[in-house]
Design an enzyme around this catalytic site. Sequence first.
Site, PDB file in Angstrom:
ATOM      1  CG  PHE A 176      -2.362  -0.153   0.926  1.00 33.38           C
ATOM      2  CD1 PHE A 176      -2.800  -1.108   0.041  1.00 33.38           C
ATOM      3  CD2 PHE A 176      -3.298   0.681   1.532  1.00 33.38           C
ATOM      4  CE1 PHE A 176      -4.153  -1.241  -0.244  1.00 33.38           C
ATOM      5  CE2 PHE A 176      -4.652   0.551   1.253  1.00 33.38           C
ATOM      6  CZ  PHE A 176      -5.081  -0.404   0.360  1.00 33.38           C
TER       7      PHE A 176
ATOM      8  CD  GLN B 244      -5.997  10.188   3.043  1.00 28.11           C
ATOM      9  OE1 GLN B 244      -6.757   9.229   3.201  1.00 28.11           O
ATOM     10  NE2 GLN B 244      -4.730  10.147   3.397  1.00 28.11           N
TER      11      GLN B 244
ATOM     12  CG  HIS C  73      -8.561   7.764  -2.279  1.00 23.21           C
ATOM     13  ND1 HIS C  73      -8.168   7.321  -3.517  1.00 23.21           N
ATOM     14  CD2 HIS C  73      -8.284   6.769  -1.412  1.00 23.21           C
ATOM     15  CE1 HIS C  73      -7.684   6.086  -3.391  1.00 23.21           C
ATOM     16  NE2 HIS C  73      -7.749   5.731  -2.127  1.00 23.21           N
TER      17      HIS C  73
ATOM     18  CG  LEU D  52     -12.129   4.358  -2.608  1.00 27.78           C
ATOM     19  CD1 LEU D  52     -11.097   5.446  -2.679  1.00 27.78           C
ATOM     20  CD2 LEU D  52     -12.229   3.797  -1.203  1.00 27.78           C
TER      21      LEU D  52
ATOM     22  CD  GLU E  99      -2.968   3.894  -0.968  1.00 25.11           C
ATOM     23  OE1 GLU E  99      -3.745   4.786  -0.591  1.00 25.11           O
ATOM     24  OE2 GLU E  99      -1.885   3.662  -0.421  1.00 25.11           O
TER      25      GLU E  99
ATOM     26  NE  ARG F 111      -5.146   6.336   0.662  1.00 23.95           N
ATOM     27  CZ  ARG F 111      -6.048   5.677   1.355  1.00 23.95           C
ATOM     28  NH1 ARG F 111      -6.779   6.305   2.259  1.00 23.95           N
ATOM     29  NH2 ARG F 111      -6.224   4.389   1.164  1.00 23.95           N
TER      30      ARG F 111
ATOM     31  CG  HIS G 182     -10.764   8.608   0.982  1.00 25.29           C
ATOM     32  ND1 HIS G 182     -11.802   7.785   0.611  1.00 25.29           N
ATOM     33  CD2 HIS G 182      -9.836   7.804   1.560  1.00 25.29           C
ATOM     34  CE1 HIS G 182     -11.509   6.540   0.948  1.00 25.29           C
ATOM     35  NE2 HIS G 182     -10.340   6.522   1.549  1.00 25.29           N
TER      36      HIS G 182
ATOM     37  NE  ARG H 149      -7.471   7.056   6.473  1.00 27.79           N
ATOM     38  CZ  ARG H 149      -7.630   6.114   5.535  1.00 27.79           C
ATOM     39  NH1 ARG H 149      -6.975   4.975   5.601  1.00 27.79           N
ATOM     40  NH2 ARG H 149      -8.455   6.325   4.516  1.00 27.79           N
TER      41      ARG H 149
END
Lengths: 557, 324
Positions: free
Chosen positions: A113, A226, A228, A238, A241, A272, A337, A372
């Site tokens: 990730f 955040q 995304h 979404l 990721e 991100r 996000h 995050r």
Amino acid sequence: MRRHEVLVVGAGLAGQRAALAAVEARRDVAILSKLHPLRSHSGAAQGGINAAVGKEDSVDTHIYDTVKGSDYLGDQDAIEFFCREAGPTVVEMEHYGTIFSRAEDGSLARRPFGGQGFPRTIYAADRTGLALLQALWERLGTEHFTLYQEWDLTNIVVREGRVQGIVAFDRRTGQFEGIAAKSVVVATGPAGRIYGRTTNAHTCTGDGIAAAYDAGALLKDLEFVQFHPTALLESGILITEGARGEGGILKNVLGERFMGKYAPHVLDLASRDVVSRAIVTEVREGRGFPGDFVHLELMHLGKERIETRLQEICDFCRNFAGVDPVVDPIPIFPAQHYMMGGVGTNIRGETNIAGLYAAGEAACVSIHGANRLGGNSLLETLVFGKQAGLAAAAYAASASAPELHDSDIADAEAPVRRMMSRTDGEDPQAIRTAMQQTMDRYVGIYRTESDLLEGLRQIRAIQKRFERVRVVDRSNVYNLNLTDALETGHMLELAEVIVVGAFARTESRGAHSRVDFPSRDDAHWMRHTLARKTPEGPNLSYAPVGYTRWEPKERVY
Amino acid sequence: MPEEMVTAQIDVFRHDPAGGGAPRYQRFTLELPPHTPVLTALLRIRAEQDPSLTLRYSCRSAICGSCAMQINSKSRLACQTPIGPEIAEHGRIVIEPMRNQGGVRDLVVDQTSFWEAYDRMRPHLITDPLRPMPEGRETSMTPAQVEQFRETPRCIACAACYSACPAVEADAAFPGPMALAKLYRFVVDPRDQARQDRLVRIQTEGLWLCLRCHLCTEACPKDVRPSERIRDLKEMAIAAQGGTERGSRHAIGFKQNIRERGQLNEMKLVLQTDGILGSVGQAGQGFKIWRKKPEISKKPRRIEGIEEIEQIYEALDPKPKGDR
């Protein structure tokens, strides 16, 4: 009057985990939620849950990646606790029945990730949130507790320096009711719908955060929002990721794999905030596709891998964007996000109010600091949901009986009756749309002083309009028009806190990117924003960041 | 390139029991691009024409299971159904609440019976204290074992299958497709210690009430294929316990009849299903059929080409060696 020892508001992963901890501590527990628990937005989390369980990986590396990912605003002591709990938490969820994806040797499969040194994201295809939510609900279902399903929270009642309970209404009857409780856990998730372009569900409206703020709780770091990088263009749905973790790449209109310019080492798997800014920059500099977007390409991964590892994504693309990721590039653009900020808590979920706890995305411990990492939010819901539940249960075991008065209910109901009796005024949805347009336009990925000032001016003007909100639906049964109004009111309060915090923070850190203050300023700003509600608007103060052993460094991927 | 717009006539079922007034259909007309999901159209109606229109919705991405409803008489998720093809096929879009669940208001239904059926399946891992989970680490499970769950982990409990199911409508004792798919998920779970007990119980708790119409599989927005899992449960239940129930005895007899003669021996099948005493009650019905169709009393011949049927059986379900 209804009465419980521990009342959890919100029934996603954090709320359910808090409830389970409190039930196991033998307290009388109730959960109140505006959705059936299995419909909570936790279920939409796709990618996975981080735990450094691989032989080559280490908890220290997970801590370091999280500290760095937070742009040094995360509390290092809290992050250490968090990462150490990761392995046991994932194993516990496996034992509760979660159906995780597996490696050939029978162990938990892991995928890479963004922003992390090792593949440590454990997953269940691309529906990890759903898998966890199902297993936790199944586990909780074997215990005894009360469920207030499809109830809307309006107020948290605090008197004599402690929580006394809440006021809420039952959608099925339209009745406002008080529920006295020694401790209340806020686990109502985020307020992503403050923005128009968001990956969040329609129901992510920050009800618990706003009710806590109204009751005197301090909100922490709300300006850190955040975005995304990969949301489907039109709907904002979404695209995990995990799609890039599996090898998906981003391309601009020239066919360039542009992430090489922004993150030469990890390319598309940078953090991100970095990827979102890169996409916006490409589009602003004229290298986006007409209609302002870029492409996420999966085609080179092959049909089988796409259809087995990214099954839901395939369906989303085919059903909601009319593209088939096996043969077509996916049109994507960043969307709101995640809220790093929330009700300020310590690692036990305690707020500044006795008896009031918060956990999950509604809370800010802070683990995520200014940004995050993917795979850390599911883990946060479970680790700190449990801590908040334990603390709420311990407090309830010794606290005296709470006192809720009929006047508490009347006070909560009075403004609602006014909304419902107005013969003129504005529909809540028009007000909500105006707020969303303002936040998208002025408080997005790149921020400037002049934009934020204009944003604040507009939000305050929209708050004025909300004073004349009108609920035309007069029914007592499932009155969504009323729910719209209450939610919009909650979001308008939080929008103001976001803008005020963003205006004050004259630096760029993680997801907060000030064009007029492009660098991080540790001397002045390595500290948390705390907002307290006053009649004049949010009153800001600041608190130091918890620091153990990781020196702030420049954040390069 | 701007997409062409279509004119959508949407007829929505409206009813507020608290407000009095009879149920009615209200027509809304909107101009929208054809790929617009029905949910988006309904939310546009709420925002622009009538904020009192009541429905459940949340994620708008087919993962929360909130927005199942009847769209042109089919149980679908509103968020996942584009308006274009509906208008092309039906000329308009008729929106009604899901079936088999009582109405609350407009498109919102009371899901109590749906969740109760789910609870009856004991939807949680049942473990044996004598065989605890491994201490401090995950249970080992191979990808092949995960494969055994088939598509059941994708279920979002939207109840589209429950709404589409005629067996639910006919008999409240039938738990419905979703509950049975959930049961399957636990029966095949290598961590669960109650497989045998679950299979035995479900034989008397509604498994054999499934009509095998596959409407649930057609309705399911996540391709969970409940009817196929119900079929699997039936096979597993017979393997676990044999033909103890009418349904399972009927299935066993049916299979045996075809294997022996290539067609049904109806008299024999009744005896196999209900036993000699049980069949007495059906004698009147049998007499009526016999008057119209006297050949049913004759023992059916082995049909032509029975060898081919035998080959199929032998390939799928070889007889034990001694039987050959």
